[in-house]
Structure formats: C-alpha cells, structure tokens
Design a protein around this motif. Structure first.
Motif, short mmCIF file in Angstrom:
data_model
loop_
_atom_site.label_atom_id
_atom_site.label_comp_id
_atom_site.label_asym_id
_atom_site.label_seq_id
_atom_site.Cartn_x
_atom_site.Cartn_y
_atom_site.Cartn_z
N ARG A 81 0.81 -1.22 0.00
CA ARG A 81 0.00 0.00 0.00
C ARG A 81 0.84 1.28 0.00
NH1 ARG A 81 -2.29 -3.99 3.00
NH2 ARG A 81 -4.50 -4.48 2.65
N ASP A 82 1.94 1.24 -0.79
CA ASP A 82 2.78 2.44 -0.91
C ASP A 82 2.56 3.14 -2.24
OD1 ASP A 82 3.98 0.69 -2.67
OD2 ASP A 82 6.02 0.97 -1.88
N GLU A 83 1.52 2.71 -2.97
CA GLU A 83 1.11 3.31 -4.25
C GLU A 83 2.04 2.96 -5.40
OE1 GLU A 83 0.37 7.47 -3.76
OE2 GLU A 83 -1.25 7.16 -2.31
N TRP A 84 2.89 1.92 -5.21
CA TRP A 84 3.71 1.40 -6.30
C TRP A 84 3.29 -0.05 -6.54
CZ3 TRP A 84 7.30 3.97 -9.29
CH2 TRP A 84 7.67 5.25 -8.86
N PRO A 85 3.03 -0.46 -7.80
CA PRO A 85 2.61 -1.83 -8.06
C PRO A 85 3.73 -2.83 -7.82
CG PRO A 85 2.92 -0.65 -10.12
CD PRO A 85 3.06 0.37 -9.03
N GLY A 135 10.44 1.61 -6.20
CA GLY A 135 10.13 3.03 -6.36
C GLY A 135 11.01 3.70 -7.38
N THR A 136 12.11 3.05 -7.72
CA THR A 136 13.00 3.48 -8.82
C THR A 136 13.28 2.25 -9.69
OG1 THR A 136 14.91 3.14 -7.35
CG2 THR A 136 14.06 5.39 -7.56
N PRO A 137 12.24 1.66 -10.29
CA PRO A 137 12.41 0.37 -10.94
C PRO A 137 13.29 0.39 -12.18
CG PRO A 137 10.24 1.28 -11.43
CD PRO A 137 10.85 2.17 -10.38
N ARG A 138 13.50 1.56 -12.78
CA ARG A 138 14.37 1.62 -13.96
C ARG A 138 15.83 1.40 -13.61
NH1 ARG A 138 11.67 7.15 -16.32
NH2 ARG A 138 9.63 6.27 -16.94
N ALA A 157 3.29 -6.48 5.82
CA ALA A 157 3.12 -7.36 4.67
C ALA A 157 4.45 -7.95 4.20
CB ALA A 157 2.48 -6.59 3.52
N ARG A 158 5.56 -7.33 4.60
CA ARG A 158 6.86 -7.85 4.16
C ARG A 158 7.27 -9.09 4.94
NH1 ARG A 158 10.15 -2.08 4.01
NH2 ARG A 158 8.42 -0.87 3.12
N ALA A 159 6.62 -9.35 6.06
CA ALA A 159 6.94 -10.54 6.84
C ALA A 159 6.40 -11.78 6.16
CB ALA A 159 6.35 -10.42 8.25
N GLY A 160 7.04 -12.93 6.39
CA GLY A 160 6.59 -14.19 5.80
C GLY A 160 5.36 -14.72 6.52
#
Length: 406
Positions: A101-105, A118-121, A173-176
C-alpha cells in the motif's frame, strides 16, 4: 487465411463508427524477439504501470535464465528491458497489485512477492517470502475479496498443492507466513489432478449469495463462512490433457438473466473448445453446458488463454482465446491462431480469426497499451515452436487494437 467479418454500426462517445472484427482490426508488434539463456519461454505475466509514468508496462519470468524482467512501454516495438529480480521455480501464475500500500505496483508469484523499489528503472524489486512451503509451480493466481472485508486476497492453485487463498496482512506485509486457507485438496495422480482451472475472471459469485466462489474445471467450490469453509459441486464439464484436467474460466452473466454463468475453454491439450455453463436456477445447482461451434478450418490446439473485453467498442463483452506454441499440443491443419468470439447480442457469439501470423500465445493479458481508449492484447509464450515466425525463438507480443483509428 479465412477472414470472417461483421459490420456493426454503433454510437458511443466516439460518434458513429463502423467496426469490423477481422484480422485487419489488429496490428502485431513484437515486445521482444529473444531472451537471455536457453530458449525456454516465459511464465508469470503481468501488466501494470511499474514506473508510474502513465502507461502500462509488461512483466514476465524468463525460464531461460530464471529471472523476472519488466519491459518499459515505449510504444510500438520500443520496449526497454529491466531486471526485476530472480526466481527459484519456473512459476506460471502471478498477480500485480500494491501489496504494501505504498502506491507502487508490486508482483506476486508462487511463494514470493517482489516489492517495487520506487525506482524500478535503476533498481530491482526486493524479494520477500510469504509461503516457504511452495516447492512446485503455482499454475493459477488471481486477486479477489474472499472474506468480504473489502480488501483483496490472493487465490492460488498448483500441482500437488491444491487450491487455496491467502489473506495479505494489513500491516507488516513484508513478513513471511501469510495466512493460508484450503479451498480444494490436490490429487497427486496426474490423470485426475486439476492442473489449471481459473484466470482473473474465474473467481466470482456463482450462487447469488454475494461472496466469491471458485471455478475449478470440473467443479465449482462454494464459499461458506467468509472463505473459512468450502463445499464442492461437480459439473458435467472437464477435459483431461497430458497434465490432467485443465481449463481457463470466466464468471459472467452471459445470458442477461440476472445470475452468473461461466465461460470455459480447454487448455493444455489438443482440440480445445469454448463453452459456457448456464446457471439455470440462480444457485448453479442446476446447470447446462453449451459448446460453441468452430468455424475456421483445422483442429484446434491448446487454448491456454481466456480474456473478455469489448474489442469492437459496441458496448458488450467479446471472448478472446489464443492457441499456444507448445510443440506437443499444436493445432492441426493450421498454425497457432488468435480468435475473438464476437458477441452479437442475445447470447449469440461467432468465431473470428484476428491474427494468424505463425506466432502463438500463452495466458494473454488485455489492457490499453497505447492509451487510445480501446483494449489491446499482450502475450508471451510458454514454449517456442521451432517453425514459428520468429525463427523458432522465444518472443513476447502485443496486438494493437485499431478500432479507435477507424
């Protein structure tokens, strides 16, 4: 090539338009014509605006080097490849959604999710484990609200693992260890196991009680107690291929009577067909299978794709299916073809060949790639056919819908 056409006059926001669903309605473009590593094809496709520049980008897992790549949309055949992350298993299923939910897919495949940097390029995604028990290919994966809490969950199915759904934790959500609930157990005997059953449209309300049920080739699973319990209902449908029972499905009110029916297509086997299962009583306890007749010549291959969209802009949903290139289950009497079953209204559909260029597809996706307001088609392949129109190499493609340009 046999060209089937129909002329429709309709009025939308575009004005009066004459639409023809023919091969001339789409223009083919390559996204990529070769990939690193072995010539093995791709899994885990997804469409999302990964760099948030306002257009849709494409992602898939390259099985030749076991790396995930996303392709920056530059229009036409100008797609730039970026490394997204590494994978351990040649997964097929995937979903794109904003997990944290950080607005990045982000991207989710079997066992792992990949957080958009957030800097996928310039930076790869960050991989997180959510289910360490996944040791095999997860074939199908979709998002749906299974417990009615207003948040998207993930439904998954894989050989030997059965069908189940995950609740994505609202926090951390990053936790397993995402909570996992069984929907249908696996049958390890490949002769009867369900290898594939649904795609994004195959989860929905089949019995009219307002919650999400699941379609699984020869049965549908009724959702009870907000996804906590499930009841199996068998159907008079289901075709066994080399890997067991296999299909793609889409839940929709096809006949306009107020309840949901199911569109199903065979996959992972030759002589695939298209059918719809009529919900006769509103609860799917009584149902009937209607098979669509074939029009184009030749024996069909494997329809490992199903999508619904209004391709001709006349306000109703058309049905897209595509034959794959898998050498073991190629069509006979024709090369791999891309079909649209055009919706003529009143529950009537007719088969149109929209592309016959010696290139197959696998789990195609639909989205407005060029931003002109009509749905385009994006595809990759699972395995390359040695006689394909790309010199037998792997490829990814998009068909540009020209409806708005007419």
């Amino acid at each position: 090539m046999r060209v089937l056409t129909v002329l429709l006059t309709f009025v939308l926001g575009w004005g009066v338009v004459i639409a023809e669903i023919t091969s001339g309605m789409f223009r083919h473009h390559f996204i990529v014509r070769d990939m690193p590593g072995k010539n093995m094809g791709m899994g885990s496709p997804g469409l999302a605006d990964f760099d948030r520049d306002g257009d849709l980008d494409f992602v898939f897992l390259n099985r030749g080097d076991m790396k995930l790549y996303w392709f920056e949309n530059g229009g036409g055949e100008n797609w730039k490849r970026h490394w997204l992350g590494d994978a351990e298993i040649g997964q097929l299923g995937s979903v794109t959604l904003d997990v944290d939910r950080d607005e990045w897919p982000d991207l989710v495949i079997g066992g792992y999710w990949y957080r958009n940097s957030g800097t996928p390029r310039t930076q790869p995604f960050v991989r997180h484990s959510y289910d360490s028990s996944i040791k095999r290919e997860i074939h199908d994966m979709v998002t749906a609200d299974m417990d009615g809490d207003g948040n998207l969950d993930i439904v998954a199915m894989g050989d030997g693992d059965g069908c189940f759904w995950y609740q994505i934790p609202k926090q951390h959500a990053r936790a397993g260890g995402w909570p996992r609930t069984l929907i249908s157990m696996a049958v390890l005997d490949k002769n009867v196991d369900i290898h594939a059953g649904f795609n994004p449209g195959g989860v929905g309300d089949l019995d009219g009680d307002g919650d999400a049920d699941v379609m699984l080739t020869d049965r549908w699973m009724e959702n009870l107690d907000k996804g906590a319990r499930w009841v199996e209902h068998r159907l008079l449908y289901g075709k066994k291929g080399p890997w067991g029972l296999s299909s793609r499905s889409w839940i929709i009110d096809l006949d306009g009577d107020g309840d949901n029916d199911v569109i199903v297509v065979d996959c992972d086997g030759q002589n695939s067909g298209v059918a719809w299962i009529e919900n006769q009583d509103g609860t799917m306890r009584r149902n009937w299978v209607h098979y669509f007749p074939n029009a184009a010549p030749g024996t069909r291959g494997s329809f490992h794709s199903l999508r619904l969209a209004d391709f001709d802009g006349d306000g109703d949903q058309d049905i897209l299916v595509v034959e794959q290139e898998d050498p073991k289950i190629l069509p006979q009497g024709a090369g791999p073809r891309w079909f649209v079953w055009e919706n003529l209204g009143g529950g009537k559909f007719e088969e149109r060949v929209i592309f016959e260029g010696g290139l197959g597809g696998h789990d195609v996706l639909v989205g407005d790639i060029d931003g002109d307001g009509d749905p385009d088609i994006v595809s990759k392949i699972w395995g390359a056919w040695s006689e394909n129109a790309n010199q037998g190499k792997v490829h990814a493609d998009w068909l540009e819908n020209l409806t708005r340009q007419r």
